[in-house]
Design a protein around this motif. Structure first.
Motif, PDB file in Angstrom:
ATOM      1  N   LEU A 283       5.635  -2.360  48.806  1.00  0.00           N
ATOM      2  CA  LEU A 283       5.127  -2.172  47.458  1.00  0.00           C
ATOM      3  C   LEU A 283       6.157  -1.456  46.607  1.00  0.00           C
ATOM      4  CD1 LEU A 283       1.499  -1.022  48.341  1.00  0.00           C
ATOM      5  CD2 LEU A 283       2.279  -3.313  47.762  1.00  0.00           C
ATOM      6  N   PRO A 284       6.209  -1.777  45.306  1.00  0.00           N
ATOM      7  CA  PRO A 284       7.171  -1.099  44.424  1.00  0.00           C
ATOM      8  C   PRO A 284       6.721   0.321  44.133  1.00  0.00           C
ATOM      9  CG  PRO A 284       5.778  -2.583  43.167  1.00  0.00           C
ATOM     10  CD  PRO A 284       5.435  -2.813  44.622  1.00  0.00           C
ATOM     11  N   PRO A 285       7.625   1.171  43.633  1.00  0.00           N
ATOM     12  CA  PRO A 285       7.234   2.537  43.266  1.00  0.00           C
ATOM     13  C   PRO A 285       6.146   2.523  42.201  1.00  0.00           C
ATOM     14  CG  PRO A 285       9.626   2.310  43.332  1.00  0.00           C
ATOM     15  CD  PRO A 285       9.064   0.929  43.467  1.00  0.00           C
ATOM     16  N   GLY A 286       5.242   3.478  42.293  1.00  0.00           N
ATOM     17  CA  GLY A 286       4.140   3.553  41.341  1.00  0.00           C
ATOM     18  C   GLY A 286       2.989   2.635  41.647  1.00  0.00           C
ATOM     19  N   SER A 287       2.973   2.032  42.830  1.00  0.00           N
ATOM     20  CA  SER A 287       1.884   1.106  43.164  1.00  0.00           C
ATOM     21  C   SER A 287       0.544   1.822  43.245  1.00  0.00           C
ATOM     22  CB  SER A 287       2.181   0.409  44.497  1.00  0.00           C
ATOM     23  OG  SER A 287       3.368  -0.329  44.423  1.00  0.00           O
ATOM     24  N   GLY A 288       0.559   3.078  43.662  1.00  0.00           N
ATOM     25  CA  GLY A 288      -0.698   3.822  43.731  1.00  0.00           C
ATOM     26  C   GLY A 288      -1.338   3.986  42.371  1.00  0.00           C
ATOM     27  N   ALA A 289      -0.540   4.321  41.359  1.00  0.00           N
ATOM     28  CA  ALA A 289      -1.081   4.464  40.005  1.00  0.00           C
ATOM     29  C   ALA A 289      -1.581   3.128  39.468  1.00  0.00           C
ATOM     30  CB  ALA A 289      -0.017   5.046  39.077  1.00  0.00           C
ATOM     31  N   VAL A 290      -0.860   2.067  39.770  1.00  0.00           N
ATOM     32  CA  VAL A 290      -1.289   0.737  39.320  1.00  0.00           C
ATOM     33  C   VAL A 290      -2.614   0.348  39.975  1.00  0.00           C
ATOM     34  CG1 VAL A 290      -0.702  -1.715  39.366  1.00  0.00           C
ATOM     35  CG2 VAL A 290       1.051  -0.023  38.820  1.00  0.00           C
ATOM     36  N   ALA A 291      -2.743   0.612  41.279  1.00  0.00           N
ATOM     37  CA  ALA A 291      -3.995   0.293  41.966  1.00  0.00           C
ATOM     38  C   ALA A 291      -5.154   1.104  41.406  1.00  0.00           C
ATOM     39  CB  ALA A 291      -3.831   0.556  43.468  1.00  0.00           C
ATOM     40  N   ALA A 292      -4.903   2.387  41.098  1.00  0.00           N
ATOM     41  CA  ALA A 292      -5.961   3.211  40.515  1.00  0.00           C
ATOM     42  C   ALA A 292      -6.382   2.679  39.153  1.00  0.00           C
ATOM     43  CB  ALA A 292      -5.491   4.660  40.407  1.00  0.00           C
ATOM     44  N   TRP A 293      -5.415   2.250  38.336  1.00  0.00           N
ATOM     45  CA  TRP A 293      -5.748   1.699  37.019  1.00  0.00           C
ATOM     46  C   TRP A 293      -6.543   0.405  37.155  1.00  0.00           C
ATOM     47  CZ3 TRP A 293      -6.443   2.696  32.174  1.00  0.00           C
ATOM     48  CH2 TRP A 293      -6.473   1.666  31.246  1.00  0.00           C
ATOM     49  N   LEU A 294      -6.143  -0.468  38.056  1.00  0.00           N
ATOM     50  CA  LEU A 294      -6.900  -1.707  38.253  1.00  0.00           C
ATOM     51  C   LEU A 294      -8.319  -1.423  38.710  1.00  0.00           C
ATOM     52  CD1 LEU A 294      -4.201  -3.968  39.966  1.00  0.00           C
ATOM     53  CD2 LEU A 294      -4.995  -4.034  37.610  1.00  0.00           C
ATOM     54  N   LEU A 295      -8.501  -0.397  39.538  1.00  0.00           N
ATOM     55  CA  LEU A 295      -9.846  -0.028  39.968  1.00  0.00           C
ATOM     56  C   LEU A 295     -10.685   0.430  38.789  1.00  0.00           C
ATOM     57  CD1 LEU A 295     -11.862   0.457  42.260  1.00  0.00           C
ATOM     58  CD2 LEU A 295     -10.853   2.724  42.557  1.00  0.00           C
ATOM     59  N   VAL A 296     -10.075   1.224  37.900  1.00  0.00           N
ATOM     60  CA  VAL A 296     -10.804   1.678  36.714  1.00  0.00           C
ATOM     61  C   VAL A 296     -11.201   0.493  35.845  1.00  0.00           C
ATOM     62  CG1 VAL A 296     -10.581   2.992  34.574  1.00  0.00           C
ATOM     63  CG2 VAL A 296      -9.766   3.970  36.721  1.00  0.00           C
ATOM     64  N   VAL A 297     -10.264  -0.439  35.644  1.00  0.00           N
ATOM     65  CA  VAL A 297     -10.567  -1.630  34.829  1.00  0.00           C
ATOM     66  C   VAL A 297     -11.695  -2.436  35.462  1.00  0.00           C
ATOM     67  CG1 VAL A 297      -9.633  -3.826  34.010  1.00  0.00           C
ATOM     68  CG2 VAL A 297      -8.260  -1.752  33.843  1.00  0.00           C
ATOM     69  N   ALA A 298     -11.676  -2.587  36.791  1.00  0.00           N
ATOM     70  CA  ALA A 298     -12.735  -3.346  37.465  1.00  0.00           C
ATOM     71  C   ALA A 298     -14.084  -2.672  37.308  1.00  0.00           C
ATOM     72  CB  ALA A 298     -12.380  -3.502  38.952  1.00  0.00           C
ATOM     73  N   VAL A 299     -14.117  -1.349  37.444  1.00  0.00           N
ATOM     74  CA  VAL A 299     -15.387  -0.629  37.294  1.00  0.00           C
ATOM     75  C   VAL A 299     -15.922  -0.767  35.873  1.00  0.00           C
ATOM     76  CG1 VAL A 299     -16.446   1.655  37.324  1.00  0.00           C
ATOM     77  CG2 VAL A 299     -14.906   0.984  39.161  1.00  0.00           C
ATOM     78  N   VAL A 300     -15.026  -0.632  34.873  1.00  0.00           N
ATOM     79  CA  VAL A 300     -15.460  -0.776  33.484  1.00  0.00           C
ATOM     80  C   VAL A 300     -16.006  -2.186  33.231  1.00  0.00           C
ATOM     81  CG1 VAL A 300     -14.653  -0.814  31.097  1.00  0.00           C
ATOM     82  CG2 VAL A 300     -13.926   1.021  32.624  1.00  0.00           C
ATOM     83  N   ALA A 301     -15.323  -3.192  33.760  1.00  0.00           N
ATOM     84  CA  ALA A 301     -15.796  -4.572  33.570  1.00  0.00           C
ATOM     85  C   ALA A 301     -17.149  -4.794  34.229  1.00  0.00           C
ATOM     86  CB  ALA A 301     -14.751  -5.547  34.132  1.00  0.00           C
ATOM     87  N   ILE A 302     -17.333  -4.217  35.421  1.00  0.00           N
ATOM     88  CA  ILE A 302     -18.619  -4.387  36.114  1.00  0.00           C
ATOM     89  C   ILE A 302     -19.739  -3.727  35.328  1.00  0.00           C
ATOM     90  CG2 ILE A 302     -19.894  -3.721  38.185  1.00  0.00           C
ATOM     91  CD1 ILE A 302     -17.293  -4.082  39.752  1.00  0.00           C
ATOM     92  N   VAL A 303     -19.482  -2.501  34.853  1.00  0.00           N
ATOM     93  CA  VAL A 303     -20.513  -1.799  34.076  1.00  0.00           C
ATOM     94  C   VAL A 303     -20.818  -2.541  32.783  1.00  0.00           C
ATOM     95  CG1 VAL A 303     -21.024   0.339  32.847  1.00  0.00           C
ATOM     96  CG2 VAL A 303     -19.941   0.427  35.096  1.00  0.00           C
ATOM     97  N   TRP A 304     -19.764  -3.017  32.127  1.00  0.00           N
ATOM     98  CA  TRP A 304     -19.963  -3.723  30.866  1.00  0.00           C
ATOM     99  C   TRP A 304     -20.780  -4.995  31.056  1.00  0.00           C
ATOM    100  CZ3 TRP A 304     -16.524  -8.100  29.366  1.00  0.00           C
ATOM    101  CH2 TRP A 304     -16.885  -8.644  28.130  1.00  0.00           C
ATOM    102  N   ARG A 305     -20.404  -5.815  32.030  1.00  0.00           N
ATOM    103  CA  ARG A 305     -21.132  -7.053  32.256  1.00  0.00           C
ATOM    104  C   ARG A 305     -22.545  -6.792  32.768  1.00  0.00           C
ATOM    105  NH1 ARG A 305     -19.736 -11.233  29.634  1.00  0.00           N
ATOM    106  NH2 ARG A 305     -20.727 -12.551  31.225  1.00  0.00           N
ATOM    107  N   GLY A 306     -22.677  -5.767  33.620  1.00  0.00           N
ATOM    108  CA  GLY A 306     -24.003  -5.447  34.134  1.00  0.00           C
ATOM    109  C   GLY A 306     -24.950  -5.001  33.041  1.00  0.00           C
ATOM    110  N   ARG A 307     -24.459  -4.190  32.113  1.00  0.00           N
ATOM    111  CA  ARG A 307     -25.305  -3.749  31.005  1.00  0.00           C
ATOM    112  C   ARG A 307     -25.643  -4.909  30.083  1.00  0.00           C
ATOM    113  NH1 ARG A 307     -23.015   1.299  27.972  1.00  0.00           N
ATOM    114  NH2 ARG A 307     -24.979   0.922  26.873  1.00  0.00           N
ATOM    115  N   ARG A 308     -24.689  -5.840  29.934  1.00  0.00           N
ATOM    116  CA  ARG A 308     -24.957  -6.959  29.036  1.00  0.00           C
ATOM    117  C   ARG A 308     -26.024  -7.882  29.611  1.00  0.00           C
ATOM    118  NH1 ARG A 308     -20.498 -11.357  26.811  1.00  0.00           N
ATOM    119  NH2 ARG A 308     -21.937 -12.600  25.557  1.00  0.00           N
ATOM    120  N   LEU A 309     -25.944  -8.174  30.900  1.00  0.00           N
ATOM    121  CA  LEU A 309     -26.927  -9.074  31.498  1.00  0.00           C
ATOM    122  C   LEU A 309     -28.281  -8.398  31.619  1.00  0.00           C
ATOM    123  CD1 LEU A 309     -24.716 -10.689  34.264  1.00  0.00           C
ATOM    124  CD2 LEU A 309     -25.367 -11.667  32.068  1.00  0.00           C
ATOM    125  N   GLY A 310     -28.308  -7.197  32.154  1.00  0.00           N
ATOM    126  CA  GLY A 310     -29.548  -6.464  32.292  1.00  0.00           C
ATOM    127  C   GLY A 310     -30.442  -7.028  33.370  1.00  0.00           C
TER     128      GLY A 310
END
Length: 416
Positions: A283-310
């Motif tokens: 893995l390239p340097p900074g992969s940990g920060a990139v993985a953490a950011w992708l996790l945050v984006v995934a959580v936000v997308a899940i919450v957003w879509r979940g709230r929209r569908l209901g």
């Protein structure tokens, strides 16, 4: 005859005037479907693009760094990145490793092998590791060595009796590196020649205790190879490099050759990611920060879509619509859109389902099985039955009405 929900059309759909593309049974075209999907997905696409942009920035702008003390890529106060960067700007190639085996394989004549304290001070290098390092032809630079390292790699030296507090010492020898530094700060105990015979090859500089001139925080052993020893590793850290003449001494000590092998031993000798033998080395340097950011984006997308569908909520219809009215309305929609294929597919599917139920044909049976059962029940030729149930779509409204009558006649001939 009652119309049911249509299956996908099997005919070639008609074309809408004006060249807007093929029309499906629901009245849409390729262009209108694409426009509707884009309106529904544009926020998701924008969020993904934003996440990819931030990820790229993190990967490009975040410099490689670790939290390992004395490591050349550690930017903290106890790291050695400042020394490594200065050496790199002056043409010294620094190879960082945490494995004594790899360090021994890289160290050769005309290179410098720097050995620094590891994770567990004094216990990081085994006897086998010390034997490997002692057998190399490279010049050695020992920084804050343990008793075992000093005995194995510089047996001409022994520890002095000073140390415990930081002192500023002045060069008291003719060594050019020490004289260029002038003064250094050190909290180490200093070194002494191990015996009268060692006096001929040992030079000690910077005495931490003025009462003992033979003791030096910095010592050089000129034997078959040059061994430079510094009693305090704190001198080369980012926090203390700029004090007194620490930088001058450290840079001249480590930068005597164009290639420097920088060893910070690791107590755990499993897969070593720093040496490129572990999975994380891919893995390239900074992969940990990139993985953490992708996790945050995934959580936000899940919450957003979940709230929209209901959640699903059961609600009574305010108006009761009779089935015949719904059937007529669906038929008018089919007629307005010219969806004869959908209408024919619905008629055939409903007829086939009722025939299968009457004749005891399983729901998952093949069309051939249903046709055979109908042929046995009605005596009709198999091609006629297959054409009615699975034939091509009708080309016009008259053919659709004819198909409906023939399906009704076929169903009337089958009795349960």
């Amino acid at each position: 005859m009652t119309l049911t929900d249509p299956f996908p059309a099997t005919d070639t759909p008609p074309h809408r005037p004006g060249g807007s593309g093929p029309v499906r049974g629901d009245g849409t075209t390729t262009r209108t479907r694409a426009r509707r999907r884009w309106r529904a997905m544009r926020w998701v696409v924008g969020l993904v693009l934003l996440g990819a942009f931030v990820t790229l920035l993190l990967a490009l702008l975040r410099p490689p760094s670790s939290d390992t003390p004395y490591a050349p890529d550690a930017a903290g106060p106890d790291g050695g990145r400042a020394v490594a960067q200065i050496l790199g700007r002056h043409g010294v190639h620094v190879t960082y490793t945490r494995s004594a085996e790899r360090a021994a394989s890289l160290a050769r004549a005309g290179t410098t092998l720097a050995v620094l304290p590891g994770d567990t001070y004094g216990d990081d290098l085994s006897d086998a590791d010390l034997d490997l390092l002692a057998g190399t032809d490279a010049d050695l630079a020992l920084v804050g060595p343990s008793d075992a390292s000093l005995a194995a790699l510089a047996p001409e030296l022994t520890w002095g009796w000073g140390g415990g507090y930081v002192t500023t010492s002045t060069a008291s020898c003719a060594d050019p590196d020490a004289r260029a530094a002038g003064t250094i700060t050190s909290a180490g105990g200093g070194f002494l020649p191990s015996g009268p015979a060692a006096d001929r090859v040992v030079t000690t500089c910077f005495p931490p205790d003025a009462a003992e001139a033979r003791t030096g925080s910095y010592a050089v052993v000129d034997g078959t190879r040059r061994v430079a020893v510094l009693d305090d590793a704190v001198i080369l850290t980012n926090a203390h490099l700029a004090e007194a003449g620490n930088a001058a001494l450290v840079l001249r000590m480590l930068g005597r050759h164009a290639d420097l092998v920088w060893l910070v031993p690791e107590a755990d000798r499993g897969a070593d990611a720093s040496d490129g033998t572990g999975a994380s080395a891919l893995l390239p340097p900074g992969s940990g920060a990139v993985a953490a950011w992708l996790l945050v984006v995934a959580v936000v997308a899940i919450v957003w879509r979940g709230r929209r569908l209901g959640p699903l909520v059961a609600e009574d219809l305010p108006v009761v619509v009779r089935a015949s009215e719904a059937t007529r309305g669906r038929g008018r929609l089919y007629r307005a859109g010219g969806s004869r294929g959908h209408a024919a597919a619905g008629l055939r599917a409903a007829t086939a389902a009722r025939l299968a139920a009457r004749l005891g044909v399983p729901a998952g049976a093949t069309p051939e099985a249903l046709v055979d059962a109908v042929v046995r029940a009605t005596g009709r030729p198999a091609p006629d039955v297959h054409g009615l149930l699975y034939g091509p779509p009708p080309p016009d409204d008259a053919a659709l009405l004819t198909l409906a009558r023939h399906l009704d006649d076929l169903e009337s001939e089958v009795r349960p």
